[in-house]
Design an enzyme around this catalytic site. Structure first.
Site, short mmCIF file in Angstrom:
data_model
loop_
_atom_site.label_atom_id
_atom_site.label_comp_id
_atom_site.label_asym_id
_atom_site.label_seq_id
_atom_site.Cartn_x
_atom_site.Cartn_y
_atom_site.Cartn_z
N LYS A 76 0.82 -1.21 0.00
CA LYS A 76 0.00 0.00 0.00
C LYS A 76 0.86 1.26 0.00
CE LYS A 76 -3.58 2.48 2.55
NZ LYS A 76 -4.50 2.48 3.71
N SER A 131 -8.94 3.66 2.37
CA SER A 131 -7.89 4.22 1.53
C SER A 131 -7.01 3.18 0.86
CB SER A 131 -7.02 5.16 2.37
OG SER A 131 -6.42 4.43 3.44
N SER A 155 -10.20 1.18 6.45
CA SER A 155 -9.50 1.35 5.18
C SER A 155 -9.04 0.06 4.52
CB SER A 155 -8.27 2.26 5.38
OG SER A 155 -8.68 3.56 5.69
#
Length: 413
Positions: A76, A131, A155
């Protein structure tokens, strides 16, 4: 290789039936062909990935036992390698940085990748969630079998639900974090629960190789579980609730869980005053965690710090009482289907997840089915602190009932 799980890839690389370089080349080729439509990656590290794969092959040839040998992963964000050390030591091959919301984009709305905004692999006009947007899209489309994430309000779990994959958030504080609020916890997105369990084993220090196994059969005495459509305060869409509830009923009918009776008031003990019962007139409910979460993350937005502290304390007591009585709490993962790229409006996609960032409980989202719009819906399982192994065992048994779960094909977008 694109449809294979991380566990099966690692098993094949360890056995010498395939080389890590070949697996990595296959993943890079697939990303090259398909990511222009998804924009799941912010960066792709072709040469670095192949060099890492060659090192994995050399380690296998030297007799090392790597539990995730040769597994291509997305990390990520551009700084994701900072927390991926245990995965690299276990033999994973990072192929690139997955997208996260870019400058000027609202958090939890979309990702900004190499080719523009990241899209949901099931519908191009919908967000993958955030996210951990690119990680969920890359796993959902089968570009990689595993991608890292982190979860400060949902997220990992929300994009997992919206992209039809598995998303695990570990117990807060279990692993180091740079988040001073303590709300953020590491997590992972995978297509198979066994792959999430392999991630957990590596991160928790259990480096024994995990081999492919059939789904775990339900135990004779299934763990108890409480179903809550809304945690007592949220207003999820009826279509989402229907899909998640139907999945819960299937799990109960298959003996994976035993549902607690919710027709009668849920009696909770006030842990500060053990002789006092609270909430005896209502089923289990939490206070809306929004003010408490915002007080920690955005102090200037909180009108009453005292009230926020009270909300957190009340919810902690209620959850402690709940997990004294039952093993699992089941809810929909997100209150709505994935929204369009214009944004969510005034509805928080975090409504059913961020309570457990405040409380620190481990949680996992697994695919429950599809809504009327053709997009996936997630089922959210929450367990007591430190019970990741138990949570994963139930999720793997659930996969045997609700699955098999397959990645989206890029023809859909």
């Amino acid at each position: 290789m694109s449809a294979r799980s991380a566990v099966s890839i690692a098993s094949a690389v360890r056995a010498g039936t395939v080389r890590a370089v070949d697996v990595t080349t296959d993943a890079l080729d697939r990303i090259e062909r398909l990511d222009r439509a998804l924009s799941a990656f912010a960066e792709v590290w072709d040469e670095r990935a192949l060099e890492c794969a060659r090192e994995v092959d050399a380690r296998i040839d030297a007799g090392e036992h790597l539990p995730l040998a040769g597994v291509p992963i997305g990390v990520k964000g551009r700084h994701g390698l900072r927390t991926a050390g245990p995965l690299l030591a276990a033999g994973c091959v990072p192929v690139g940085a997955t997208s996260v919301p870019g400058p000027g984009t609202p958090w939890q709305t979309w990702g900004a990748g190499r080719y523009g905004r990241t899209v949901n692999p099931w519908r191009r006009d919908r967000t993958p969630g955030g996210s951990s947007a690119g990680s969920a899209a890359a796993v959902g489309a089968g570009l990689v079998p595993l991608a890292t994430g982190n979860d400060g309000a949902g997220s990992v779990r929300i994009p997992a639900a919206w992209c039809g994959v598995v998303g695990l958030k570990v117990t807060n504080g279990r692993f180091p974090t740079t988040d001073p609020t303590g709300l953020m916890a590491p997590g992972v997105l995978t297509r198979r629960v066994a792959d999430a369990a392999a991630y957990w084993g590596v991160m928790a220090g259990d480096t024994r190789p995990r081999t492919p196994e059939p789904a775990i059969p339900p135990e004779p005495a299934a763990p108890t579980a409480l179903w809550s459509p809304d945690l007592g305060f949220a207003s999820p869409d009826p279509e989402v609730v229907a899909v998640a509830h139907a999945a819960t009923v299937r799990l109960a009918e298959a003996g994976v869980v035993r549902l607690v009776d919710t027709e009668h008031p849920f009696r909770l003990v006030d842990t500060e005053h053990p002789l006092r019962l609270v909430d005896t007139e209502h089923p289990f409910r939490l206070e809306d965690p929004a003010p408490a979460w915002l007080a920690l993350r955005s102090p200037e937005a909180d009108p009453s710090p005292t009230a926020a502290v009270h909300i957190r304390a009340v919810n902690d007591r209620r959850l402690a009482a709940l997990f004294d009585r039952t093993r699992l709490l089941l809810t929909p993962t997100a209150p709505t289907p994935p929204h369009g790229h214009e944004g969510p409006g005034d509805r928080y996609s975090t409504a059913l997840t961020w309570a457990f960032n405040l409380s620190g409980h481990p949680a996992i989202s697994i695919p429950a089915g599809f809504g009327p719009d053709g997009c996936p819906v997630g089922l959210h399982l929450v367990a007591a602190h430190g019970r990741e192994a138990s949570l994963l065992a139930v999720a793997e048994a659930a996969e045997g009932v609700l699955g098999p779960w397959t990645p989206a094909t890029c023809t859909r977008i």
